[in-house]
Design an enzyme around this catalytic site. Sequence first.
Site, mmCIF file in Angstrom:
data_model
loop_
_atom_site.group_PDB
_atom_site.id
_atom_site.type_symbol
_atom_site.label_atom_id
_atom_site.label_comp_id
_atom_site.label_asym_id
_atom_site.label_seq_id
_atom_site.Cartn_x
_atom_site.Cartn_y
_atom_site.Cartn_z
ATOM 1 N N ASP A 48 42.560 1.521 -97.524
ATOM 2 C CA ASP A 48 43.827 1.966 -96.758
ATOM 3 C C ASP A 48 43.250 3.284 -95.983
ATOM 4 O O ASP A 48 42.122 3.745 -96.077
ATOM 5 C CB ASP A 48 44.780 2.589 -98.032
ATOM 6 C CG ASP A 48 45.977 3.349 -97.237
ATOM 7 O OD1 ASP A 48 46.653 2.967 -96.415
ATOM 8 O OD2 ASP A 48 46.316 4.681 -97.880
ATOM 9 N N ASP A 61 45.600 6.137 -94.110
ATOM 10 C CA ASP A 61 46.188 7.530 -94.502
ATOM 11 C C ASP A 61 46.100 8.049 -95.953
ATOM 12 O O ASP A 61 46.302 7.322 -96.730
ATOM 13 C CB ASP A 61 47.571 7.518 -94.190
ATOM 14 C CG ASP A 61 47.980 6.948 -92.747
ATOM 15 O OD1 ASP A 61 47.509 7.680 -91.746
ATOM 16 O OD2 ASP A 61 48.841 6.238 -92.297
HETATM 17 MG MG MG Z 1 47.858 5.980 -97.860
#
Ligand code: MG
Length: 253
Positions: A18, A20
């Site tokens: 991922d 962020d």
């Molecule tokens: Mg995230």
Amino acid sequence: MAQQQQQQQQHTFLVALDFDNTLIDCDSTSHMMEQLAPAESATIEAHWNMPWNELNDMLFAKLYAAGVSKDDVIRAVRTFAFNPDMRQLFALVKERGGDIAIVSDANTVFITEFFASQNATHFISDTASNPASWTTDGRLRVAPRTNAATPHACTGTCPVNLCKGFEVAQYKTRYDRLLFVGDGERDFCGMSKLGPRDAALGRLGYSLESFLVVREPQRVGELQAPLLWWRDAADLITCVSQVLGSDSIPLIK
Ligand SMILES: [Mg+2]
Ligand SMILES: [Zn+2]
């Protein structure tokens, strides 16, 4: 030759991260608005549940109207918080013959520009994110990764525009082993599609932890893959080394 290729395929693995609060140590959209239009932070809070591509598209319309240029946006991308230990992780994965992919509800322009700013584009094999592009007059448009007209079958924690479980299922047809790294409740669907030889690597201190440890601990039972927790990039390197050092590791629940 064909046999050689098949053997290579059998030994490849993918680390899917991922973006962020996992690859970078901030939320890219929130950081962008703090840099370029602090007053819009309230807009993010007010529309937190909107599909993320739609919220971003709306925010970039506002930035464009306020005179924020493409160069301003790219300069802000370069200031995303990044722990240099992550670069060591990339090097480790490549050294072991693995690939790296980004699976993210941010957008392809943020991710591409960020890796370019770190001179790290060569580490990344694939990006599964909301496709973004610039209009000729310099406004960033953000489209959904998954079209609402062809909804995914996910019953879990995914937004309509992106299903990480769907992305993981695609990767599993191409890789022998998958390590999926994330911090959010919305990473759970991706983790739930992993098999026993894969690994789910969850970041402590974010919504995945509150989801799986506090609110719905029974859902850990949906994971076939071992779940390991990490706090920072140095921890993550330790976890990844541990997983790669063994064919399978005990399920931690
Ligand atoms: Mg995230
Ligand atoms: Zn899903």
